[in-house]
Design a protein around this motif. Structure first.
Motif, PDB file in Angstrom:
ATOM      1  N   ILE A  71       0.994  -1.102   0.076  1.00  0.00           N
ATOM      2  CA  ILE A  71       0.095  -0.253   0.114  1.00  0.00           C
ATOM      3  C   ILE A  71       1.013   1.421   0.272  1.00  0.00           C
ATOM      4  O   ILE A  71       1.917   1.351   0.602  1.00  0.00           O
ATOM      5  CB  ILE A  71      -0.357  -0.301   1.641  1.00  0.00           C
ATOM      6  N   GLU A  72       0.608   2.223  -0.760  1.00  0.00           N
ATOM      7  CA  GLU A  72       1.136   3.379  -0.758  1.00  0.00           C
ATOM      8  C   GLU A  72       0.671   4.751  -1.229  1.00  0.00           C
ATOM      9  O   GLU A  72      -0.868   4.552  -1.912  1.00  0.00           O
ATOM     10  CB  GLU A  72       2.394   3.997  -2.094  1.00  0.00           C
ATOM     11  N   THR A  73       0.073   5.399   0.111  1.00  0.00           N
ATOM     12  CA  THR A  73      -1.159   6.676  -0.499  1.00  0.00           C
ATOM     13  C   THR A  73      -0.011   7.758   0.554  1.00  0.00           C
ATOM     14  O   THR A  73      -1.103   8.658   1.198  1.00  0.00           O
ATOM     15  CB  THR A  73      -2.053   6.222   1.041  1.00  0.00           C
ATOM     16  N   ALA A  74       1.087   7.736   0.643  1.00  0.00           N
ATOM     17  CA  ALA A  74       2.003   9.162   1.338  1.00  0.00           C
ATOM     18  C   ALA A  74       1.964  10.213   0.009  1.00  0.00           C
ATOM     19  O   ALA A  74       2.095  11.686   0.720  1.00  0.00           O
ATOM     20  CB  ALA A  74       3.587   8.666   1.357  1.00  0.00           C
TER      21      ALA A  74
ATOM     22  N   SER B  38       2.376  13.042   3.047  1.00  0.00           N
ATOM     23  CA  SER B  38       0.945  13.906   3.535  1.00  0.00           C
ATOM     24  C   SER B  38       0.252  12.836   4.753  1.00  0.00           C
ATOM     25  O   SER B  38       0.423  12.036   4.637  1.00  0.00           O
ATOM     26  CB  SER B  38      -0.127  13.823   2.471  1.00  0.00           C
ATOM     27  N   TYR B  39      -0.062  14.218   5.396  1.00  0.00           N
ATOM     28  CA  TYR B  39      -0.786  13.650   7.236  1.00  0.00           C
ATOM     29  C   TYR B  39      -1.399  12.840   6.393  1.00  0.00           C
ATOM     30  O   TYR B  39      -1.405  11.264   7.697  1.00  0.00           O
ATOM     31  CB  TYR B  39      -0.854  14.279   7.561  1.00  0.00           C
ATOM     32  N   THR B  40      -2.378  12.824   6.202  1.00  0.00           N
ATOM     33  CA  THR B  40      -3.914  12.603   6.056  1.00  0.00           C
ATOM     34  C   THR B  40      -3.480  10.791   5.015  1.00  0.00           C
ATOM     35  O   THR B  40      -4.422   9.941   5.592  1.00  0.00           O
ATOM     36  CB  THR B  40      -4.836  13.733   4.967  1.00  0.00           C
ATOM     37  N   GLY B  41      -2.591  11.073   3.988  1.00  0.00           N
ATOM     38  CA  GLY B  41      -2.781  10.346   3.804  1.00  0.00           C
ATOM     39  C   GLY B  41      -2.025   8.251   4.250  1.00  0.00           C
ATOM     40  O   GLY B  41      -2.355   7.896   3.876  1.00  0.00           O
ATOM     41  N   LEU B  42      -0.634   9.125   4.529  1.00  0.00           N
ATOM     42  CA  LEU B  42      -0.507   8.588   5.629  1.00  0.00           C
ATOM     43  C   LEU B  42      -0.657   7.921   6.719  1.00  0.00           C
ATOM     44  O   LEU B  42      -1.126   6.479   6.659  1.00  0.00           O
ATOM     45  CB  LEU B  42       0.881   9.195   5.936  1.00  0.00           C
TER      46      LEU B  42
ATOM     47  N   SER C  10      -2.581   4.052  -4.716  1.00  0.00           N
ATOM     48  CA  SER C  10      -1.214   2.758  -4.941  1.00  0.00           C
ATOM     49  C   SER C  10      -1.651   1.710  -4.265  1.00  0.00           C
ATOM     50  O   SER C  10      -1.507   1.931  -3.254  1.00  0.00           O
ATOM     51  CB  SER C  10      -0.602   2.729  -5.535  1.00  0.00           C
ATOM     52  N   ALA C  11      -2.240  -0.131  -4.025  1.00  0.00           N
ATOM     53  CA  ALA C  11      -2.170  -1.092  -3.989  1.00  0.00           C
ATOM     54  C   ALA C  11      -1.900  -1.928  -4.748  1.00  0.00           C
ATOM     55  O   ALA C  11      -2.288  -2.784  -6.475  1.00  0.00           O
ATOM     56  CB  ALA C  11      -3.727  -2.008  -3.879  1.00  0.00           C
ATOM     57  N   ALA C  12      -1.093  -2.508  -4.568  1.00  0.00           N
ATOM     58  CA  ALA C  12      -0.437  -3.841  -4.823  1.00  0.00           C
ATOM     59  C   ALA C  12      -0.410  -5.295  -5.079  1.00  0.00           C
ATOM     60  O   ALA C  12       0.097  -4.903  -3.200  1.00  0.00           O
ATOM     61  CB  ALA C  12       1.105  -3.468  -5.983  1.00  0.00           C
ATOM     62  N   ILE C  13      -0.024  -5.947  -6.011  1.00  0.00           N
ATOM     63  CA  ILE C  13       0.224  -7.342  -4.693  1.00  0.00           C
ATOM     64  C   ILE C  13       1.281  -7.890  -5.544  1.00  0.00           C
ATOM     65  O   ILE C  13       1.340  -7.908  -6.986  1.00  0.00           O
ATOM     66  CB  ILE C  13      -0.650  -8.527  -5.276  1.00  0.00           C
ATOM     67  N   ALA C  14       2.032  -8.983  -4.660  1.00  0.00           N
ATOM     68  CA  ALA C  14       3.656  -8.858  -4.774  1.00  0.00           C
ATOM     69  C   ALA C  14       3.602 -10.528  -4.205  1.00  0.00           C
ATOM     70  O   ALA C  14       3.819 -10.658  -4.049  1.00  0.00           O
ATOM     71  CB  ALA C  14       4.706  -8.363  -4.374  1.00  0.00           C
TER      72      ALA C  14
ATOM     73  N   ILE D 163      -8.880  10.648  -2.753  1.00  0.00           N
ATOM     74  CA  ILE D 163      -9.161   9.915  -3.621  1.00  0.00           C
ATOM     75  C   ILE D 163      -9.110   8.540  -2.650  1.00  0.00           C
ATOM     76  O   ILE D 163      -9.623   7.771  -2.534  1.00  0.00           O
ATOM     77  CB  ILE D 163      -8.773   9.827  -4.807  1.00  0.00           C
ATOM     78  N   HIS D 164      -8.143   8.815  -1.380  1.00  0.00           N
ATOM     79  CA  HIS D 164      -7.733   8.061  -0.477  1.00  0.00           C
ATOM     80  C   HIS D 164      -8.195   7.266   0.389  1.00  0.00           C
ATOM     81  O   HIS D 164      -8.496   5.548   0.204  1.00  0.00           O
ATOM     82  CB  HIS D 164      -6.762   8.001   0.377  1.00  0.00           C
ATOM     83  N   ALA D 165      -9.207   8.211   0.563  1.00  0.00           N
ATOM     84  CA  ALA D 165     -10.180   7.768   1.748  1.00  0.00           C
ATOM     85  C   ALA D 165     -11.478   6.345   1.046  1.00  0.00           C
ATOM     86  O   ALA D 165     -11.770   5.529   1.709  1.00  0.00           O
ATOM     87  CB  ALA D 165     -10.832   8.316   2.674  1.00  0.00           C
ATOM     88  N   GLY D 166     -12.098   6.807  -0.106  1.00  0.00           N
ATOM     89  CA  GLY D 166     -12.543   6.390  -0.586  1.00  0.00           C
ATOM     90  C   GLY D 166     -12.546   5.156  -2.224  1.00  0.00           C
ATOM     91  O   GLY D 166     -13.170   4.209  -1.686  1.00  0.00           O
ATOM     92  N   SER D 167     -11.350   5.047  -2.215  1.00  0.00           N
ATOM     93  CA  SER D 167     -10.626   4.420  -3.519  1.00  0.00           C
ATOM     94  C   SER D 167      -9.265   3.070  -3.031  1.00  0.00           C
ATOM     95  O   SER D 167      -9.146   2.310  -3.055  1.00  0.00           O
ATOM     96  CB  SER D 167     -10.390   5.031  -4.744  1.00  0.00           C
ATOM     97  N   LEU D 168      -9.112   3.641  -1.969  1.00  0.00           N
ATOM     98  CA  LEU D 168      -7.969   2.104  -1.256  1.00  0.00           C
ATOM     99  C   LEU D 168      -8.743   0.981  -1.191  1.00  0.00           C
ATOM    100  O   LEU D 168      -8.104   0.104  -1.906  1.00  0.00           O
ATOM    101  CB  LEU D 168      -6.988   2.718  -0.349  1.00  0.00           C
ATOM    102  N   THR D 169      -9.336   0.677  -0.421  1.00  0.00           N
ATOM    103  CA  THR D 169     -10.043  -0.705  -0.324  1.00  0.00           C
ATOM    104  C   THR D 169     -10.633  -1.086  -1.269  1.00  0.00           C
ATOM    105  O   THR D 169     -10.275  -2.247  -1.707  1.00  0.00           O
ATOM    106  CB  THR D 169     -10.945  -0.450   0.780  1.00  0.00           C
TER     107      THR D 169
END
Length: 227
Positions: free
Chosen positions: A7-10, A69-73, A15-19, A35-41
């Protein structure tokens, strides 16, 4: 062989990835404001669904730890911690600026000079750190106000490529023959794969209960001026 959700939201990128075994096999991301709060999950679910893995198949959750970003993190770390609790999986923290340098080297494997990761911290301030091409840290993470004299020693000693959303605004100020600037985005969960896999292989996990993002600076709430 480890399967890791990353997960990357800084920054503005969500961004979300599977490795799997240190290689990115799925990625869902978008660059946009707030968009982080509404889109990350949703991005996490879409990335998982595209691989065929179930959440129970994950071996760990990795999150970009900051600065940024404080909120993004807060959103990224709280989501990662919630998944760790729910799935009983370990938490891996990946330094954001190092992840950016890893992304640059992924795109420029022959590069042999210094990389300066920069995240915009408003006005002429950036969160920054310097790395060599092996991702060895050459200067500690810090908040710098950029002037024409910034990085003068490093630039006198050789080429430095400045990357990140803080680099563009510094380009007019850092007028040096050895200064290079990349406009590409390196804030992506896809660039966490190698670093997260190394941490997993070394059992370098965080305490889920007490882990907090690396904000670098205290959050300051400002009130807009009345017109």
């Amino acid at each position: 062989m480890a399967t890791i959700l990353q997960i990357e939201t800084a920054t503005q990128v969500c961004s979300a990835a599977i490795a799997h075994d240190g290689k990115t096999i799925a990625l869902k991301e978008m660059m946009a404001n707030n968009i982080h709060a509404g889109s990350l999950t949703l991005f996490i679910k879409e990335a998982m669904d595209s691989t065929g893995f179930q959440f129970e198949d994950l071996d760990a959750i990795a999150v970009s730890m900051g600065p940024g970003s404080y909120t993004g993190l807060r959103i990224g770390v709280s989501t990662a911690k919630g998944l760790c609790y729910a799935l009983d999986k370990p938490l891996i923290a990946v330094p954001t600026l190092q992840m950016m340098a890893e992304g640059f080297m992924r795109q420029n494997p022959e590069y042999a000079d210094s990389i300066c990761s920069m995240i915009d911290a408003r006005r002429m301030e950036v969160f920054t750190s310097l790395y060599d091409s092996d991702l060895k840290m050459l200067s500690p993470v810090s908040a710098k106000i950029i002037s024409e004299y910034s990085f003068s020693k490093e630039l006198d000693n050789g080429i430095v490529t400045f990357i990140g959303n803080g680099a563009a605004k510094c380009a007019p100020v850092l007028q040096h023959e050895n200064a290079r600037f990349s406009e590409l985005n390196f804030n992506s969960a896809s660039y966490m794969s190698k670093l997260a896999h190394t941490a997993y292989s070394s059992s370098r996990f965080e305490d889920v209960a007490y882990f907090e993002p690396f904000y670098l600076k205290d959050f300051v709430l400002t009130t807009p001026k009345k017109k």
